[in-house]
Design a protein around this motif. Sequence first.
Motif, PDB file in Angstrom:
ATOM      1  N   MET A   1     -13.547  -4.573   4.572  1.00  0.00           N
ATOM      2  CA  MET A   1     -12.366  -3.824   4.154  1.00  0.00           C
ATOM      3  C   MET A   1     -11.218  -4.805   3.975  1.00  0.00           C
ATOM      4  O   MET A   1     -10.937  -5.602   4.860  1.00  0.00           O
ATOM      5  CB  MET A   1     -12.023  -2.773   5.212  1.00  0.00           C
ATOM      6  N   ALA A   2     -10.548  -4.735   2.865  1.00  0.00           N
ATOM      7  CA  ALA A   2      -9.413  -5.599   2.584  1.00  0.00           C
ATOM      8  C   ALA A   2      -8.151  -5.012   3.203  1.00  0.00           C
ATOM      9  O   ALA A   2      -8.126  -3.876   3.660  1.00  0.00           O
ATOM     10  CB  ALA A   2      -9.247  -5.735   1.078  1.00  0.00           C
ATOM     11  N   GLU A   3      -7.121  -5.824   3.195  1.00  0.00           N
ATOM     12  CA  GLU A   3      -5.825  -5.367   3.696  1.00  0.00           C
ATOM     13  C   GLU A   3      -5.362  -4.179   2.864  1.00  0.00           C
ATOM     14  O   GLU A   3      -5.500  -4.167   1.652  1.00  0.00           O
ATOM     15  CB  GLU A   3      -4.836  -6.520   3.571  1.00  0.00           C
ATOM     16  N   GLN A   4      -4.828  -3.151   3.551  1.00  0.00           N
ATOM     17  CA  GLN A   4      -4.354  -1.969   2.831  1.00  0.00           C
ATOM     18  C   GLN A   4      -2.970  -1.580   3.343  1.00  0.00           C
ATOM     19  O   GLN A   4      -2.653  -1.815   4.497  1.00  0.00           O
ATOM     20  CB  GLN A   4      -5.315  -0.806   3.009  1.00  0.00           C
ATOM     21  N   PRO A   5      -2.136  -0.995   2.485  1.00  0.00           N
ATOM     22  CA  PRO A   5      -0.834  -0.528   2.961  1.00  0.00           C
ATOM     23  C   PRO A   5      -1.010   0.747   3.796  1.00  0.00           C
ATOM     24  O   PRO A   5      -1.719   1.665   3.398  1.00  0.00           O
ATOM     25  CB  PRO A   5      -0.059  -0.243   1.673  1.00  0.00           C
ATOM     26  N   VAL A   6      -0.400   0.765   4.956  1.00  0.00           N
ATOM     27  CA  VAL A   6      -0.468   1.917   5.848  1.00  0.00           C
ATOM     28  C   VAL A   6       0.942   2.449   6.032  1.00  0.00           C
ATOM     29  O   VAL A   6       1.854   1.698   6.369  1.00  0.00           O
ATOM     30  CB  VAL A   6      -1.076   1.527   7.216  1.00  0.00           C
ATOM     31  N   SER A   7       1.117   3.743   5.788  1.00  0.00           N
ATOM     32  CA  SER A   7       2.417   4.378   5.973  1.00  0.00           C
ATOM     33  C   SER A   7       2.580   4.776   7.432  1.00  0.00           C
ATOM     34  O   SER A   7       1.678   5.354   8.026  1.00  0.00           O
ATOM     35  CB  SER A   7       2.543   5.633   5.109  1.00  0.00           C
ATOM     36  N   VAL A   8       3.724   4.450   7.995  1.00  0.00           N
ATOM     37  CA  VAL A   8       4.064   4.875   9.351  1.00  0.00           C
ATOM     38  C   VAL A   8       5.150   5.936   9.215  1.00  0.00           C
ATOM     39  O   VAL A   8       6.197   5.683   8.614  1.00  0.00           O
ATOM     40  CB  VAL A   8       4.564   3.690  10.208  1.00  0.00           C
ATOM     41  N   VAL A   9       4.871   7.138   9.721  1.00  0.00           N
ATOM     42  CA  VAL A   9       5.814   8.250   9.594  1.00  0.00           C
ATOM     43  C   VAL A   9       6.119   8.823  10.978  1.00  0.00           C
ATOM     44  O   VAL A   9       5.324   8.723  11.898  1.00  0.00           O
ATOM     45  CB  VAL A   9       5.264   9.373   8.682  1.00  0.00           C
ATOM     46  N   ARG A  10       7.291   9.419  11.104  1.00  0.00           N
ATOM     47  CA  ARG A  10       7.638  10.092  12.359  1.00  0.00           C
ATOM     48  C   ARG A  10       6.789  11.360  12.457  1.00  0.00           C
ATOM     49  O   ARG A  10       6.710  12.145  11.518  1.00  0.00           O
ATOM     50  CB  ARG A  10       9.115  10.434  12.403  1.00  0.00           C
ATOM     51  N   ALA A  11       6.160  11.554  13.602  1.00  0.00           N
ATOM     52  CA  ALA A  11       5.193  12.633  13.766  1.00  0.00           C
ATOM     53  C   ALA A  11       5.819  14.012  13.586  1.00  0.00           C
ATOM     54  O   ALA A  11       5.226  14.883  12.963  1.00  0.00           O
ATOM     55  CB  ALA A  11       4.523  12.535  15.134  1.00  0.00           C
ATOM     56  N   LEU A  12       6.988  14.242  14.118  1.00  0.00           N
ATOM     57  CA  LEU A  12       7.561  15.580  14.066  1.00  0.00           C
ATOM     58  C   LEU A  12       8.282  15.876  12.755  1.00  0.00           C
ATOM     59  O   LEU A  12       8.161  16.966  12.214  1.00  0.00           O
ATOM     60  CB  LEU A  12       8.505  15.787  15.251  1.00  0.00           C
ATOM     61  N   SER A  13       9.007  14.897  12.235  1.00  0.00           N
ATOM     62  CA  SER A  13       9.781  15.161  11.022  1.00  0.00           C
ATOM     63  C   SER A  13       9.040  14.796   9.743  1.00  0.00           C
ATOM     64  O   SER A  13       9.353  15.303   8.675  1.00  0.00           O
ATOM     65  CB  SER A  13      11.104  14.380  11.066  1.00  0.00           C
ATOM     66  N   GLY A  14       8.074  13.889   9.830  1.00  0.00           N
ATOM     67  CA  GLY A  14       7.370  13.429   8.641  1.00  0.00           C
ATOM     68  C   GLY A  14       8.143  12.393   7.848  1.00  0.00           C
ATOM     69  O   GLY A  14       7.703  11.963   6.792  1.00  0.00           O
ATOM     70  N   ALA A  15       9.318  11.969   8.365  1.00  0.00           N
ATOM     71  CA  ALA A  15      10.130  10.970   7.678  1.00  0.00           C
ATOM     72  C   ALA A  15       9.442   9.607   7.725  1.00  0.00           C
ATOM     73  O   ALA A  15       8.912   9.200   8.757  1.00  0.00           O
ATOM     74  CB  ALA A  15      11.505  10.874   8.335  1.00  0.00           C
ATOM     75  N   ALA A  16       9.455   8.919   6.603  1.00  0.00           N
ATOM     76  CA  ALA A  16       8.838   7.599   6.526  1.00  0.00           C
ATOM     77  C   ALA A  16       9.619   6.601   7.362  1.00  0.00           C
ATOM     78  O   ALA A  16      10.849   6.557   7.296  1.00  0.00           O
ATOM     79  CB  ALA A  16       8.771   7.138   5.084  1.00  0.00           C
ATOM     80  N   VAL A  17       8.922   5.810   8.152  1.00  0.00           N
ATOM     81  CA  VAL A  17       9.543   4.758   8.947  1.00  0.00           C
ATOM     82  C   VAL A  17       9.389   3.428   8.218  1.00  0.00           C
ATOM     83  O   VAL A  17      10.353   2.699   8.036  1.00  0.00           O
ATOM     84  CB  VAL A  17       8.911   4.686  10.356  1.00  0.00           C
ATOM     85  N   CYS A  18       8.153   3.115   7.814  1.00  0.00           N
ATOM     86  CA  CYS A  18       7.893   1.884   7.076  1.00  0.00           C
ATOM     87  C   CYS A  18       6.471   1.937   6.513  1.00  0.00           C
ATOM     88  O   CYS A  18       5.681   2.799   6.879  1.00  0.00           O
ATOM     89  CB  CYS A  18       8.060   0.658   7.978  1.00  0.00           C
ATOM     90  N   THR A  19       6.177   1.021   5.623  1.00  0.00           N
ATOM     91  CA  THR A  19       4.818   0.839   5.113  1.00  0.00           C
ATOM     92  C   THR A  19       4.451  -0.606   5.394  1.00  0.00           C
ATOM     93  O   THR A  19       5.194  -1.517   5.038  1.00  0.00           O
ATOM     94  CB  THR A  19       4.739   1.135   3.610  1.00  0.00           C
ATOM     95  N   LEU A  20       3.306  -0.798   6.051  1.00  0.00           N
ATOM     96  CA  LEU A  20       2.917  -2.131   6.490  1.00  0.00           C
ATOM     97  C   LEU A  20       1.527  -2.482   5.985  1.00  0.00           C
ATOM     98  O   LEU A  20       0.650  -1.615   5.923  1.00  0.00           O
ATOM     99  CB  LEU A  20       2.914  -2.180   8.026  1.00  0.00           C
ATOM    100  N   PRO A  21       1.293  -3.766   5.661  1.00  0.00           N
ATOM    101  CA  PRO A  21      -0.047  -4.190   5.260  1.00  0.00           C
ATOM    102  C   PRO A  21      -0.917  -4.352   6.512  1.00  0.00           C
ATOM    103  O   PRO A  21      -0.574  -5.101   7.421  1.00  0.00           O
ATOM    104  CB  PRO A  21       0.201  -5.535   4.575  1.00  0.00           C
TER     105      PRO A  21
END
Length: 100
Positions: A1-21
């Motif tokens: 599996m190659a590096e993939q972008p993973v979205s990190v979101v706040r669990a309760l609000s669903g607001a995006a925190v960051c996207t990390l490889p």
Amino acid sequence: MAEQPVSVVRALSGAAVCTLPVGPEVTVVQLKEMIQRSASIPVHMQRLLVCGAELQHRDDLVGQALAGKPPEVALVCRNYSRQETQAAWIIEGIWRRNHR
């Protein structure tokens, strides 16, 4: 599996925190450190979830937890006081010594 972008979101609000490889060898603790660098949320305050299941073990691979699932990690933050954190470390240390 190659590096993939993973979205990190706040669990309760669903607001995006960051996207990390995230590569296949990234551990939970490494992901938490990446989130700390990106979003300034201390590692000890982070609880990470994939499809509702907490990533609890520091050495677990994030890629394995995400296998066959959307590349999204939910973040729950808890503001621990210093005494709670120190007590948790002591209890965890005692537990680990007694369960080896």
